[in-house]
Write a protein that holds these residues in place. Structure first.
Motif, PDB file in Angstrom:
ATOM      1  N   PRO A   1     -10.434   0.133 -11.915  1.00 16.65           N
ATOM      2  CA  PRO A   1      -9.409   1.123 -11.578  1.00 16.65           C
ATOM      3  C   PRO A   1      -9.661   2.409 -12.357  1.00 16.65           C
ATOM      4  O   PRO A   1     -10.086   2.365 -13.515  1.00 16.65           O
ATOM      5  CB  PRO A   1      -8.106   0.467 -12.044  1.00 16.65           C
ATOM      6  N   ALA A   2      -9.413   3.532 -11.697  1.00 11.72           N
ATOM      7  CA  ALA A   2      -9.598   4.820 -12.359  1.00 11.72           C
ATOM      8  C   ALA A   2      -8.227   5.438 -12.617  1.00 11.72           C
ATOM      9  O   ALA A   2      -7.240   5.061 -11.988  1.00 11.72           O
ATOM     10  CB  ALA A   2     -10.440   5.743 -11.480  1.00 11.72           C
TER      11      ALA A   2
ATOM     12  N   ARG B   1      -0.455   6.002  -6.492  1.00 13.14           N
ATOM     13  CA  ARG B   1      -1.564   5.104  -6.786  1.00 13.14           C
ATOM     14  C   ARG B   1      -2.112   4.548  -5.467  1.00 13.14           C
ATOM     15  O   ARG B   1      -1.522   4.755  -4.410  1.00 13.14           O
ATOM     16  CB  ARG B   1      -1.096   3.918  -7.654  1.00 13.14           C
ATOM     17  N   VAL B   2      -3.219   3.815  -5.583  1.00 13.59           N
ATOM     18  CA  VAL B   2      -3.754   3.137  -4.403  1.00 13.59           C
ATOM     19  C   VAL B   2      -3.892   1.655  -4.752  1.00 13.59           C
ATOM     20  O   VAL B   2      -4.492   1.309  -5.771  1.00 13.59           O
ATOM     21  CB  VAL B   2      -5.128   3.708  -3.991  1.00 13.59           C
ATOM     22  N   LEU B   3      -3.296   0.826  -3.920  1.00 15.80           N
ATOM     23  CA  LEU B   3      -3.385  -0.628  -4.137  1.00 15.80           C
ATOM     24  C   LEU B   3      -4.847  -1.080  -4.046  1.00 15.80           C
ATOM     25  O   LEU B   3      -5.561  -0.688  -3.125  1.00 15.80           O
ATOM     26  CB  LEU B   3      -2.562  -1.352  -3.065  1.00 15.80           C
ATOM     27  N   ILE B   4      -5.280  -1.898  -4.994  1.00 14.70           N
ATOM     28  CA  ILE B   4      -6.600  -2.526  -4.895  1.00 14.70           C
ATOM     29  C   ILE B   4      -6.344  -3.892  -4.258  1.00 14.70           C
ATOM     30  O   ILE B   4      -5.879  -4.818  -4.922  1.00 14.70           O
ATOM     31  CB  ILE B   4      -7.262  -2.686  -6.273  1.00 14.70           C
ATOM     32  N   PRO B   5      -6.600  -3.995  -2.971  1.00 17.80           N
ATOM     33  CA  PRO B   5      -6.111  -5.171  -2.255  1.00 17.80           C
ATOM     34  C   PRO B   5      -7.098  -6.331  -2.220  1.00 17.80           C
ATOM     35  O   PRO B   5      -8.295  -6.143  -2.384  1.00 17.80           O
ATOM     36  CB  PRO B   5      -5.906  -4.620  -0.834  1.00 17.80           C
TER      37      PRO B   5
ATOM     38  N   SER C   1       1.274   4.044  -2.928  1.00 22.46           N
ATOM     39  CA  SER C   1       1.079   5.435  -2.566  1.00 22.46           C
ATOM     40  C   SER C   1       2.263   6.293  -3.015  1.00 22.46           C
ATOM     41  O   SER C   1       2.088   7.408  -3.508  1.00 22.46           O
ATOM     42  CB  SER C   1       0.891   5.529  -1.048  1.00 22.46           C
ATOM     43  N   ARG C   2       3.461   5.740  -2.876  1.00 23.98           N
ATOM     44  CA  ARG C   2       4.633   6.500  -3.324  1.00 23.98           C
ATOM     45  C   ARG C   2       4.582   6.746  -4.817  1.00 23.98           C
ATOM     46  O   ARG C   2       5.059   7.753  -5.324  1.00 23.98           O
ATOM     47  CB  ARG C   2       5.912   5.751  -2.956  1.00 23.98           C
TER      48      ARG C   2
ATOM     49  N   PRO D   1       0.823  -1.219   0.000  1.00 25.61           N
ATOM     50  CA  PRO D   1       0.000   0.000   0.000  1.00 25.61           C
ATOM     51  C   PRO D   1       0.856   1.267   0.000  1.00 25.61           C
ATOM     52  O   PRO D   1       0.526   2.242  -0.685  1.00 25.61           O
ATOM     53  CB  PRO D   1      -0.809  -0.120   1.295  1.00 25.61           C
ATOM     54  N   ALA D   2       1.957   1.233   0.738  1.00 25.18           N
ATOM     55  CA  ALA D   2       2.817   2.418   0.777  1.00 25.18           C
ATOM     56  C   ALA D   2       3.579   2.571  -0.535  1.00 25.18           C
ATOM     57  O   ALA D   2       3.791   3.687  -1.021  1.00 25.18           O
ATOM     58  CB  ALA D   2       3.797   2.309   1.947  1.00 25.18           C
TER      59      ALA D   2
END
Ligand SMILES: Cc1cc2nc3c(=O)[nH]c(=O)nc-3n(C[C@H](O)[C@H](O)[C@H](O)COP(=O)(O)OP(=O)(O)OC[C@H]3O[C@@H](n4cnc5c(N)ncnc54)[C@H](O)[C@@H]3O)c2cc1C
Ligand SMILES: Cc1cc2nc3c(=O)[nH]c(=O)nc-3n(C[C@H](O)[C@H](O)[C@H](O)COP(=O)(O)OP(=O)(O)OC[C@H]3O[C@@H](n4cnc5c(N)ncnc54)[C@H](O)[C@@H]3O)c2cc1C
Ligand code: SF4
Lengths: 256, 537, 327
Positions: free
Chosen positions: C150-151, C117-121, C113-114, C109-110
């Motif tokens: 995903p967008a 993006r946002v992980l789709i977990p 984020s770096r 996730p981090a």
């Protein structure tokens, strides 16, 4: 020690939630809500750290107006004050948006420790805490089962992480840091009458969520999982049925 | 001042206490409310058609404050049901007319009321049950809350939190039908001496969502007859809310004779009647619950004042069973009690004599005005109920849609007939889990939850009776009258059977405490916060 | 269902290893990538990776990227985020896939984020929809499945639940090229100081992590019959669990209870012995991948969720099962 605990309000665990008209979310207008379970453990851990080291516990919640319920509960259990980042859109937001909302609340103050639950019972991302750490520039550790009592509470912290399959690991990291807390790490306390009275006088700062980032994804549909298989009845005398079942489990279901 | 029970009666009392000084002057008193449910309103289950008169008395500006009371009754129908057919009453008798009333969800109304009460400065403690009354001599001086964090063997768990003594100059008992505190108070002082025994009914209810166009919001239907035999008291109701929400319920008198009777089964049968089944077809059951109601009327109300305490609402029995309405009377009694209590406290005299002013207010006010005229309504019924009569004598019809035999002079449980050995034949009803449900599935929709690791809150004084006498004499009716499958007779290791109490199934309806033929079941509050989580009920 | 080729961005699979040996769940993620389609690379980060890299090269993928650095010898989130962020920025995949392990949960996730993006977990499947990728993930504790699109721009980061794809379905095509990808990691900037992992008998069994569960209900009749179920559990490598009446009678501890007032589990295999299937029990286990029910009542609701059913007396069926498993 100045501790922030992030708490989320979620639909009560065994509530019969249903899908709403948009077919992309649940009908939560008439649902019952409660504090997300791992967050309750995170709060308890925060309160215990404060009892050990002194300091302050501040709960932060990002969500619609209704989350005032869990904020009050947290204050009644002993948190000192609260920050509520309020926006109706946060009810359905993705983890990136929620983490940004929390970051906006936490960033302005210098906390020694930020605690979150491991994951939420509703969307179950299990990543809000980790994203928040990255946004705040804090080191983090996840799935924490224990916070060592020997640390001085400042400078460094030693924590026990759960790994898979019964393995664990101790990790030391500098503070300020962020930890995501596993359910069951401690014994939750009850809110007391005195706590409830005191909560009324505690400070809840409500801040709007001014500039939410764009959503990282869209939920295009929500549905009840359909069972694609019919029940296959295995007949015959016990020995034959057992042998056939074992074969099916091995070759068809690959469950052995 | 302490109020126990955050229902309409308790909250009306608390609100009145906290705001009365605005009209009569003086200092506002310190008021606290104890409510056993986790959230205000979560243990509320009602019909409900609200007569708004009491709400208007309590809070004249209730409409502008956004009370969730929005759907006026638009039509009123009464049917007599036979197994397949329905016979409409040509006109609705006056006591049943609901013009000016509203179809509501009581737990939403109470949640809103709780907000008003808190805003008025009252401390509302949800999740805390009053476990016992505190006395000094014979004067009630407050309430002890239940211990929390005790395991099922009675040992203290790590998070143990002992009960707290809350002392008050006046304690208002608003603990609802068959309230556990009221029960002990009535017993201790013989408050019901010389009164008719209270009789009760149990209401079982589901909330449905049905396809649009079935019933307009505000429609109210009452039924009598099927599935109950003539001599049995009870009836069904259907109240239409907006957006296809429909309250479907069945009320069964807890003075039935057949120990094989199961109110939940009767409710399932009621739903299978074409009148109901057609309305529900294609819909979805979304909530379930059950709750008893007192319906002995005026003559069964005990003395409601003692040194230091008052009894209000359903706990006292202020319910008009002819109209199946108790909310407004609960509120009226709460207000009357508040006024009496406030004056008593200001006069520094909370003796029974002083608090008797509450009784005077009840006598001179709207409660007696409503309940007294119907006190003898049973005299209108010379004999049983014959459907044909329904068309003829309007005087009969004024008895209301649910018609009881002459008011029994005995408590309901004493009417239970003994069966000669073994279990009575209780006809089952097919369960399809669309229209009809088994109890356990239903209970899931009550949202009830208790910490499983706590002592049973259903105290059965002598479980030997269950496997011996009761089994022989009544065939263990608790396994049927409990609408939540709490009681089961299971095979014992040592042979024979034993009583298994699934206390965490309980929806706090109080039926077992009322109907147990040996009166050996005591319902005491479980750990605060446990119980159903009703919403929209 | 492979997507139209025009819409296939390059896919990067992040492999997982510990002490140089490949975590087999990596193959599940490779299988997922192969179904989604597109040119696939697999990145393996750590130290001493030769063996694992060779093993991976047998996959039917275009390339294995080896990210070796002494600072990655022991897993730390800071180290792995730094390394993999460089790899992803250099390789520019359209899609990054992870197995949803505890390690992935700890850093991915981090990392996403770096990268902005946002992980789709924790996804359980993927399908093509209108030329784009739609991911399936459970929500509300498995009560629902969400279809998630995903967008924004790639790389989209996705992790797949263990068991969502079959490891043995991963096509092995021969010899993928192996390429070392250099990264620069400032070891001093790694803030976490991990100690040696250790094993510990948990105070409480964690049924939520169990792969297989044998659960007993009131059909077992008495505590003295529990060893029967225990034996089956042992032959299956399963944990023993129960319905409420069993725990309520104290025959098994309360932490073994499955259901609305107990644990919610989703093992690979759930064997229900003499359990009727009341809704409160079902909500705790219907997320299991394969459900077997043994019950003498053919109308018991447990069969409505079972994949395999034996209508019969458990006292006959269970010994026969133990015997059959022994063969
Ligand atoms: C099926 C059904 C249909 C009905 N329909 C109608 C209708 O259409 N119209 C109408 O006007 N009335 C109706 N009634 C009656 C009406 O609901 C009641 O008269 C009314 O709710 C009584 O209010 P109350 O405050 O006295 O008691 P309650 O509403 O029962 O409230 C008592 C409260 O006290 C709490 N409590 C109890 N014991 C304790 C304790 N020891 N410690 C702390 N808290 C405690 C309970 O949790 C509860 O919240 C109906 C009732 C039923 C059962
Ligand atoms: C609020 C609430 C919470 C609850 N929480 C839980 C929970 O967390 N977990 C839970 O499990 N339950 C829970 N319950 C209880 C639940 O409703 C059921 O009562 C319970 O699951 C039944 O357990 P069972 O299937 O073992 O027993 P039963 O329902 O009695 O079923 C026994 C089954 O065994 C079969 N059988 C008997 N003998 C044999 C034989 N020789 N061979 C094969 N089959 C045989 C019978 O046909 C029957 O189907 C809860 C209930 C409530 C109301
Ligand atoms: S145990 Fe008693 S109070 Fe509880 S649901 Fe059953 S009958 Fe009602």
């Amino acid at each position: 020690m100045k501790i922030a605990v992030c708490i989320k309000q979620v639909v009560t665990r065994d509530w019969p939630v249903r899908i709403d008209e948009s077919a992309a979310w649940v009908r939560d207008g008439d649902a019952s809500f409660e504090m997300n379970e791992p967050d309750a453990y995170a709060l308890e851990e925060g309160l215990r750290l404060k009892e050990r080291h002194g300091g302050e516990v501040v709960v932060c919640s990002a969500g619609p107006a209704r989350v005032a319920q869990v904020i009050r509960e947290a204050l009644a259990r002993g948190a000192d004050r609260a920050i509520h980042v309020e926006s109706e859109d946060l009810a359905t937001a993705d983890a990136g948006v929620v983490a940004e909302a929390l970051a906006s609340a936490v960033r302005e103050e210098s906390f020694d420790l930020v605690l979150t639950g491991l994951q939420s019972d509703d969307q179950g991302f299990g990543e809000t805490g980790v994203i928040l750490a990255e946004r705040l520039g804090l080191p983090h550790a996840t799935i924490i089962m224990e916070i060592a009592a020997d640390g001085d509470g400042a400078g460094r912290i030693r924590v026990k992480r759960e790994l898979e399959g019964g393995w664990f690991q101790w990790i030391t990291l500098p503070t300020p840091a962020l930890l995501t807390i596993q359910s069951g790490i401690n014994q939750l306390r009850y809110a007391t009458l005195r706590g409830i009275m005191a909560a009324k006088r505690k400070d809840v700062r409500t801040v709007p969520f001014a500039s939410p980032p764009p959503s990282a994804w869209n939920i295009v549909a929500l549905r009840v999982p359909v069972k694609d298989k019919q029940t296959r009845f295995v007949d015959g005398p016990p020995e034959a049925a057992a042998a056939e079942l074992v074969r099916l489990l091995r070759d068809e279901a690959r469950a052995l | 001042m302490l109020v126990v029970g955050g229902g309409p009666a308790g909250l009306a009392a608390a609100y009145r206490l906290a705001t009365r000084h605005r009209t009569v002057g003086g200092e506002p008193p310190v008021v606290a409310v104890l409510e056993k449910s986790r959230e205000p309103g979560a243990h509320m289950l009602s019909g409900a058609v609200l007569d708004p008169s009491a709400l208007a008395d309590l809070m004249p500006d209730w409409q502008s404050r956004g009370a969730p009371v929005a759907v006026p009754v638009t039509e009123d129908r009464i049917y007599f049901l036979t197994e397949r057919r329905r016979i409409p009453f040509p006109i609705t008798p006056p006591p049943l007319r609901n013009h000016g009333n509203y179809v509501i969800s009581l737990n939403r109304l109470v949640r809103w009321l709780a907000e008003q009460v808190e805003a008025a400065g009252v401390d509302l403690f949800a999740g805390f049950a009053g476990a016992e009354l505190l006395y000094e001599g014979d004067r009630v001086v407050g309430v002890r809350t239940g211990d929390r964090g005790v395991d099922r063997e009675g040992n203290r768990k790590a998070a143990f939190e002992p009960g707290v003594d809350i002392r008050a100059r006046v304690t208002v008992l608003a603990d609802g039908v068959r309230g556990n505190l009221t029960k002990t108070l009535v017993e201790r002082f013989g408050l019901d001496d010389g009164r008719l025994p209270q009789v009760y009914a149990v209401g079982i209810k589901e909330l449905w969502e049905v396809p649009s166009g079935r019933l307009p919001a505000g429609a109210v239907i009452h039924t009598m007859g099927y599935p109950l035999p003539h001599e049995q008291f009870g009836g069904g109701f259907l109240y239409a809310l907006p957006d296809g929400a429909l309250s479907v319920g069945f009320v069964a008198g807890l003075d039935y004779r057949d120990p094989g009777f199961d109110p939940h089964t009767a409710f399932q049968r009621f739903k299978r009647h074409p009148l109901v089944a057609d309305l529900l077809a294609g819909g979805e059951m979304v909530r379930y619950g059950a709750k008893a109601l007192p319906e002995g009327g005026w003559h069964a109300v005990p003395r409601c004042h003692v040194d230091g305490a008052l009894i209000v609402g359903d706990a006292a029995g202020f319910l008009n069973s002819m109209r199946l309405k108790g909310i407004h009377l609960a509120m009226q009694s709460g207000m009357a009690a508040a006024d009496a209590a406030l004056e008593a406290v200001r006069a520094n005299d909370a003796s029974a004599e002083r608090l008797a002013q509450y009784a005077a207010l009840v006598e001179s006010g709207p409660i007696r005005r409503e309940l007294h005229p119907v006190r003898n309504v049973h005299q209108a019924f010379a004999g049983g109920l014959l459907p044909g009569l329904l068309y003829s004598g309007l005087s009969l019809v004024t008895g209301g849609w649910w018609i009881r035999d002459p008011m029994p002079a005995h408590a309901g449980h004493t009417r239970l007939r003994r069966v000669a050995g073994g279990e009575p034949a209780a006809a089952a009803v097919p369960v399809d889990r669309r229209l009809t449900f088994d109890k356990l599935t239903n209970v899931h929709y009550s949202g009830t939850r208790h910490d499983e690791d706590q002592p049973s809150h259903l105290l059965v004084q002598d479980t030997d009776i269950c496997r011996t006498r009761c089994r022989e004499e009544y065939g263990n009716p608790c396994t049927r009258f409990c609408p939540a499958a709490v009681y089961e007779m299971v095979d014992a290791e040592a042979g024979g059977q034993r009583l298994q109490i699934n206390a965490s199934n309980c929806v706090h309806c109080k039926t077992c405490d009322i109907m147990d033929p040996y009166q050996i079941i005591d319902w005491v509050p479980p750990e605060g916060g446990g119980g159903p989580r009703y919403e929209g009920m | 269902m492979p997507m139209p080729s025009s819409a296939r961005p390059p896919v990067l699979v992040i492999a997982e290893q510990r002490a140089g040996s490949l975590n087999p769940v990596t193959w599940e993620t490779v299988a997922a990538a192969q179904v989604i389609g597109g040119p696939i690379s697999v990145a393996l980060a750590g130290a001493g990776l030769a063996g694992a890299a060779t093993e991976l090269a047998s996959a039917d993928v275009s390339e294995v990227l080896v990210v070796e650095d002494p600072a990655l010898e022991r897993y730390t989130p800071d180290g792995f985020i730094a390394a993999l962020a460089q790899v992803i920025e250099r390789e520019r995949p359209g899609l990054v896939l992870f197995p949803h392990t505890y390690q992935t949960r700890d850093y991915a996730p981090a990392l996403a984020s770096r990268l902005g993006r946002v992980l789709i977990p924790d996804c359980v499947g993927a399908t093509a929809r209108d030329g784009g990728l739609v991911l399936l993930r459970p929500m509300f504790q498995g009560k629902f499945v969400a279809e998630v699109a995903p967008a924004g721009d790639g790389p989209h980061c996705v992790s797949f639940q263990i068991g969502a794809w079959r490891a043995d379905a991963a096509a092995r095509g021969g010899a993928a090229a192996t390429r070392a990808v250099p990264v620069t990691i400032d070891a001093a900037a790694i803030r976490q100081r991990p100690e040696e992992p250790f094993q510990e008998a948990k105070q409480a069994v964690d049924l939520t992590q169990a792969e297989r569960i044998v659960a007993v209900g009131r059909g077992i009749k008495g505590q003295e019959h529990l060893p029967l179920a225990q034996e089956l559990a042992r032959s299956l490598g399963a944990e023993l669990a129960a319905s409420r009446p069993i725990c309520d009678s104290g025959w098994l501890p309360m932490d073994r209870q499955i259901g609305s007032s107990g644990q919610t589990v989703s093992p690979k295999l759930y064997v229900a012995l003499g359990i009727s299937g009341a809704i409160q029990h079902l909500v705790g286990m219907k997320g299991a991948r394969t459900i077997v029910a043994v019950n003498k009542d053919a109308d018991a609701p447990i069969f409505e969720v079972a994949d395999y059913g034996i209508v019969g007396d458990l006292f006959e069926v269970v010994p026969a099962l133990v015997a059959a498993l022994g063969e």
